[in-house]
Design a protein around this motif. Structure first.
Motif, short mmCIF file in Angstrom:
data_model
loop_
_atom_site.label_atom_id
_atom_site.label_comp_id
_atom_site.label_asym_id
_atom_site.label_seq_id
_atom_site.Cartn_x
_atom_site.Cartn_y
_atom_site.Cartn_z
N ILE A 88 39.31 32.95 31.45
CA ILE A 88 38.67 33.86 30.50
C ILE A 88 38.81 35.29 31.03
O ILE A 88 38.44 35.57 32.17
CB ILE A 88 37.17 33.50 30.33
CG1 ILE A 88 37.00 32.06 29.87
CG2 ILE A 88 36.48 34.47 29.38
CD1 ILE A 88 37.57 31.75 28.51
N GLN A 89 39.31 36.18 30.19
CA GLN A 89 39.55 37.56 30.60
C GLN A 89 38.26 38.26 31.05
O GLN A 89 38.29 39.07 31.97
CB GLN A 89 40.19 38.34 29.46
CG GLN A 89 40.60 39.74 29.81
CD GLN A 89 41.34 40.43 28.69
OE1 GLN A 89 41.45 39.92 27.59
NE2 GLN A 89 41.86 41.60 28.97
N ASP A 90 37.14 37.92 30.43
CA ASP A 90 35.87 38.58 30.75
C ASP A 90 35.23 38.09 32.05
O ASP A 90 34.22 38.65 32.47
CB ASP A 90 34.87 38.39 29.61
CG ASP A 90 35.28 39.13 28.34
OD1 ASP A 90 36.12 40.06 28.42
OD2 ASP A 90 34.76 38.78 27.26
N VAL A 91 35.80 37.05 32.65
CA VAL A 91 35.26 36.51 33.91
C VAL A 91 36.36 36.62 34.96
O VAL A 91 37.39 35.96 34.87
CB VAL A 91 34.81 35.05 33.74
CG1 VAL A 91 34.37 34.48 35.08
CG2 VAL A 91 33.70 34.93 32.71
N SER A 92 36.12 37.45 35.96
CA SER A 92 37.13 37.63 37.00
C SER A 92 37.12 36.44 37.96
O SER A 92 36.10 35.76 38.12
CB SER A 92 36.88 38.92 37.78
OG SER A 92 35.73 38.78 38.60
N ASP A 93 38.26 36.22 38.58
CA ASP A 93 38.35 35.18 39.60
C ASP A 93 37.34 35.47 40.72
O ASP A 93 36.69 34.55 41.24
CB ASP A 93 39.75 35.10 40.20
CG ASP A 93 40.78 34.53 39.24
OD1 ASP A 93 40.40 34.02 38.16
OD2 ASP A 93 41.98 34.58 39.57
N ALA A 94 37.19 36.73 41.08
CA ALA A 94 36.28 37.11 42.16
C ALA A 94 34.84 36.75 41.83
O ALA A 94 34.11 36.22 42.67
CB ALA A 94 36.39 38.61 42.45
N ASP A 95 34.40 37.03 40.59
CA ASP A 95 33.03 36.67 40.19
C ASP A 95 32.84 35.17 40.20
O ASP A 95 31.83 34.65 40.68
CB ASP A 95 32.70 37.23 38.81
CG ASP A 95 32.45 38.73 38.81
OD1 ASP A 95 32.23 39.29 39.90
OD2 ASP A 95 32.48 39.32 37.72
N LEU A 96 33.82 34.45 39.67
CA LEU A 96 33.75 33.00 39.66
C LEU A 96 33.66 32.46 41.08
O LEU A 96 32.82 31.62 41.39
CB LEU A 96 34.98 32.43 38.94
CG LEU A 96 35.13 30.90 38.96
CD1 LEU A 96 33.95 30.22 38.27
CD2 LEU A 96 36.45 30.51 38.30
N GLN A 97 34.49 32.96 41.96
CA GLN A 97 34.51 32.51 43.35
C GLN A 97 33.20 32.82 44.06
O GLN A 97 32.72 32.02 44.88
CB GLN A 97 35.70 33.12 44.08
CG GLN A 97 37.02 32.58 43.58
CD GLN A 97 38.22 33.41 44.01
OE1 GLN A 97 38.13 34.28 44.86
NE2 GLN A 97 39.36 33.14 43.39
N THR A 98 32.60 33.95 43.74
CA THR A 98 31.30 34.32 44.33
C THR A 98 30.25 33.28 43.97
O THR A 98 29.50 32.80 44.83
CB THR A 98 30.86 35.71 43.85
OG1 THR A 98 31.77 36.68 44.37
CG2 THR A 98 29.45 36.04 44.31
#
Length: 77
Positions: A59-69
Motif C-alpha cells: 500500500i502506497q500510504d504505508v511505508s515499509d519502514a512504518d510497517l517494520q517498526t
C-alpha cells in the motif's frame, strides 16, 4: 461490562482486529498500532500476508519502514 471495555480502550489494552489488509485495512491497522494498540491483521491472500510479515507493504500510504517498526515492536501481527 461497558465501563471495562471503555477503560481497556482508554488504557490502550484492547486488542484490535482488522479483517482485510488492503487499501483501507492496512492503513487503519497502522494507525491503531501507532496509537498504542496491539493489532492483529487478517487477510485471505497468503502472498499479501507473507509480504507483510517480511516487512514489505503493498500500500502506497504505508511505508515499509512504518510497517517494520510496528512488526518489530510487536504492535502489529
Amino acid at each position: 461490562a461497558r465501563s471495562d471495555v471503555l477503560s481497556r480502550i482508554q488504557d490502550r489494552e484492547a486488542l484490535v482486529g482488522v479483517l482485510g489488509l488492503g487499501y483501507v485495512g492496512l492503513p487503519m491497522a497502522m494507525t491503531a498500532a501507532s496509537a498504542g494498540f496491539q493489532v492483529i491483521g487478517v487477510d485471505l491472500s497468503e502472498a499479501k500476508v507473507t509480504a507483510l510479515n517480511e516487512g514489505r507493504s503493498h500500500i502506497q500510504d504505508v511505508s515499509d519502514a512504518d510497517l517494520q517498526t510496528h512488526l518489530g515492536s510487536g504492535k502489529f501481527k
